[in-house]
Every structure is written in C-alpha cells, then in structure tokens.
Design an enzyme around this catalytic site. Structure first.
Site, PDB file in Angstrom:
ATOM      1  CB  VAL A   9      -0.962   0.038   1.210  1.00  0.00           C
ATOM      2  CG1 VAL A   9      -1.981  -1.078   1.119  1.00  0.00           C
ATOM      3  CG2 VAL A   9      -0.226   0.009   2.522  1.00  0.00           C
ATOM      4  CB  SER A  10       0.790   4.292  -1.907  1.00  0.00           C
ATOM      5  OG  SER A  10       1.439   5.534  -1.949  1.00  0.00           O
TER       6      SER A  10
END
Length: 194
Positions: A9-10
């Site tokens: 995930v960013s």
C-alpha cells in the site's frame, strides 16, 4: 507449489493496510492448493525499487526460495513504468519463477498466453522508451534554441605550460595528471598549438 505473496500500500493510501490484500491473496492461494512460503509487504510508494519488502523479495528470487510470485496487481508490484515492470517480470521468468496478478487475470505466466503477455508488455515498453526519448530530445532542442550551451564546460588549459612541461621531457600522462585533464586533451592542445 511454493508461493510468495507481495502486497503493498502507498503512503498516499490513507488508512490502507497491506493485510487487506494479504488475506485475499492467502485465501486465493489456498483454493488453488498452493502453499504460501513467503510474504513480503511494503507501505510506501512504488515509484522505485527502494522498498525493504521488495528488495527482500528479489534476494529470495536469486535463492529460488519459491516457485510463483502472487501479487494483487501490477501497480502494487511497481509503478516504475512499463519498461521496468517488464524487466521485473522477465527477471522472474529468467529465474524460473512464475508470476500471477490476482486482479488482472491476463497477467499470469501459468497460462497458455504467458509468452503473448510478455510480448505485449515488451511492445508497450518499447513505445514508452521511444516517447521518453522523444520528450527528452524535444526538451534539449528547446534549451539549445534558448541559447543554453549543453555539456561539460570547456577545460581551460595553459598551452605555454603544456609546452614547457613537454620540453622538460614530461610524458603526456604525467602532464595530464598534473593539470587534471585527460591525456587526450593534452595531445589535442599540443597538436593545435603547433
């Protein structure tokens, strides 16, 4: 089949947790009868390969610790562009490791179309490289048109000093070292001075 899972995930994905991806990827692997041997996660941007989980994944690829890499989607694996993505997939293939995207059914080296997928990605990557090259050339042309000189600045060389050193019997290499320039430039300046 030993399977490795990669989830990312960013930092921009507010409140996201890689566990959301991991749970579904684990479940999918179990339904296929695959044994998950490794899991790698990152909570950072995928704009480059400088991610701890990603680096560990490649270290384990080199040691052939799994047979298949399962990931949520290509953009979770990398966002470095088509060429770099293709490079990663080819690197897996070269190591004898298959790959599968959970959400993109066509990104699957287990199926009959794996060579076609790589071929299409290679064609897209080639076009991407051409576009990047064209944009770079256009930018350089614009800068030149504005009168900016590109490249390394010309070295300032005292030709009298070159001649004196050469007259004392110094080699081109020793002169170059003393003046911190290349032997080829010493030779060129001496030749032009004649």
């Amino acid at each position: 089949m030993k399977v490795a899972i990669y989830a990312r995930v960013s930092t921009d994905d507010k409140g996201q947790d890689p566990l959301n991806q991991l749970l579904q990827l684990r479940d999918f692997a179990a339904r296929q009868g695959w044994r998950v041997s490794h899991e790698y996660t990152d909570e950072t941007s995928a704009k480059n390969g400088e991610r701890s989980g990603f680096k560990q994944l490649w270290a384990d690829v080199e040691k052939h610790r799994f047979d298949l890499l399962l990931f949520w989607s290509l953009d979770r694996l990398t966002r470095e562009g088509t060429y770099k993505t293709l490079t990663y997939l080819q690197r897996l293939t070269g190591a004898g490791i298959k790959f599968k995207s959970y959400t993109e059914q066509y990104i699957d080296s287990l199926g009959a179309f794996s060579d076609a997928i790589i071929g299409v990605l290679a064609a897209v990557a080639a076009q991407e490289r051409i576009r990047v090259s064209e944009r770079t050339k256009a930018g350089l042309a614009r800068v030149r048109a504005q009168g900016t000189r590109l490249g390394r600045p010309n070295a300032q060389v005292d030709v009298r000093k070159l001649r004196n050193l050469r007259a004392r019997g110094e080699t081109l290499r020793s002169i170059a070292k003393k003046l911190r320039i290349s032997p080829a430039l010493v030779c060129q300046k001496l030749k032009n001075a004649e």
